[in-house]
Structure formats: C-alpha cells, structure tokens
Design a protein around this motif. Structure first.
Motif, PDB file in Angstrom:
ATOM      1  N   TRP A 185       0.162   5.158  10.596  1.00  0.00           N
ATOM      2  CA  TRP A 185      -0.777   4.952   9.489  1.00  0.00           C
ATOM      3  C   TRP A 185      -1.975   5.894   9.608  1.00  0.00           C
ATOM      4  O   TRP A 185      -2.396   6.511   8.640  1.00  0.00           O
ATOM      5  N   VAL A 241      -0.030   5.151  -1.274  1.00  0.00           N
ATOM      6  CA  VAL A 241      -0.479   5.785  -0.036  1.00  0.00           C
ATOM      7  C   VAL A 241       0.658   6.646   0.489  1.00  0.00           C
ATOM      8  O   VAL A 241       1.782   6.178   0.649  1.00  0.00           O
ATOM      9  N   THR A 242       0.362   7.909   0.748  1.00  0.00           N
ATOM     10  CA  THR A 242       1.385   8.824   1.218  1.00  0.00           C
ATOM     11  C   THR A 242       1.221   9.044   2.716  1.00  0.00           C
ATOM     12  O   THR A 242       0.141   9.400   3.182  1.00  0.00           O
ATOM     13  N   LEU A 243       2.288   8.821   3.456  1.00  0.00           N
ATOM     14  CA  LEU A 243       2.291   9.019   4.895  1.00  0.00           C
ATOM     15  C   LEU A 243       3.236  10.171   5.238  1.00  0.00           C
ATOM     16  O   LEU A 243       4.260  10.351   4.559  1.00  0.00           O
ATOM     17  N   GLN A 248       6.871   8.499   6.135  1.00  0.00           N
ATOM     18  CA  GLN A 248       6.905   7.240   5.383  1.00  0.00           C
ATOM     19  C   GLN A 248       8.140   6.402   5.705  1.00  0.00           C
ATOM     20  O   GLN A 248       8.037   5.194   5.889  1.00  0.00           O
ATOM     21  N   ALA A 275      -3.687   8.894   7.100  1.00  0.00           N
ATOM     22  CA  ALA A 275      -4.990   8.613   6.460  1.00  0.00           C
ATOM     23  C   ALA A 275      -5.943   9.772   6.499  1.00  0.00           C
ATOM     24  O   ALA A 275      -5.822  10.749   7.078  1.00  0.00           O
ATOM     25  N   ARG A 303       0.821  -1.211   0.000  1.00  0.00           N
ATOM     26  CA  ARG A 303       0.000   0.000   0.000  1.00  0.00           C
ATOM     27  C   ARG A 303       0.857   1.263   0.000  1.00  0.00           C
ATOM     28  O   ARG A 303       0.566   2.215  -0.711  1.00  0.00           O
ATOM     29  N   VAL A 304       1.897   1.267   0.819  1.00  0.00           N
ATOM     30  CA  VAL A 304       2.755   2.460   0.907  1.00  0.00           C
ATOM     31  C   VAL A 304       3.514   2.662  -0.393  1.00  0.00           C
ATOM     32  O   VAL A 304       3.582   3.778  -0.924  1.00  0.00           O
TER      33      VAL A 304
END
Length: 120
Positions: free
Chosen positions: A116, A60-62, A65, A120, A55-56
């Motif tokens: 996470w 998906v941007t955290l 990261q 989100a 997912r990362v």
C-alpha cells in the motif's frame, strides 16, 4: 489502508499467537475461547479487507495491484482454515496451529502495508 486498523490487526495477531502457544504449553486442546479469539481477529481482518478492496477497486492505483488483492484474500482466509484444522482433531497442538496461522497472517498484513505504501 487505515493505520489504526493495521495496529489493531498486529496486536490481535500477536495476542492470538501468544494465546495459542500458552494453551499448547498447558497441554490443552483448542476450545471456545480459541474460536472467539480467532473470530475477533477475523472480524478486524474482514473490515480491513473490505475497506482496502473498496479503495483499490474505487480508484487507488497500486504498482502491484493484483499482488495486493491476493494478499488481501489470503489474510482473510488463513485463520478460519487454521481454526478448522486445529479443532478437527482436538489435541494440544491445535493451539500451535492457530499461533502459526496468526503469525503468518500478521506477516501478510505487514506485506499489505508495504504494498500500500509503495502505491501511495
């Protein structure tokens, strides 16, 4: 991250930790059941790590990261190292080594959840 898989990881961490403490209190070295318990817990962690990494790396941007990926790697590596350390010289304290590692891994999973949710 998958909520149900996180809960399974928390329960597995608690179960492995309690089992390690109980065997220490019973004055028994780690045996095959410890390997099976750690293996089952590790399987959950690997599935979680693969799903999260896909997912990362898939988009998906955290906010943090690299920190997330490091925690993901650590969460997968701690238990096999602890099991090796606990069984290298089988004494009653091997269960405690496994228990401490399981607690630490549970905390790492908790931190992964926090990282996470922040993204989100």
């Amino acid at each position: 991250m998958i909520g149900a898989l996180e809960i399974v990881a928390y329960v597995a961490a608690a179960a492995v930790a309690v089992y390690g403490i109980v065997t220490t209190l019973r004055n028994r070295p780690p045996d095959r059941t410890h390997r099976l318990a750690v293996g089952a817990f590790e399987a959950v962690l690997v599935v979680q790590a693969v799903i999260a990494a896909v997912r990362v790396l898939g988009g998906v941007t955290l906010p943090e990261q690299s920190t997330f990926l490091i925690y993901l790697l650590v969460s997968v590596c701690v238990m096999p190292i602890a099991l090796q350390f606990a069984t290298a010289e089988p004494t009653r304290w091997g269960g405690t080594v496994i228990a401490v590692a399981a607690i630490g891994t549970g905390v790492a999973v908790w931190r992964l959840h926090g990282l996470w949710v922040a993204g989100a």
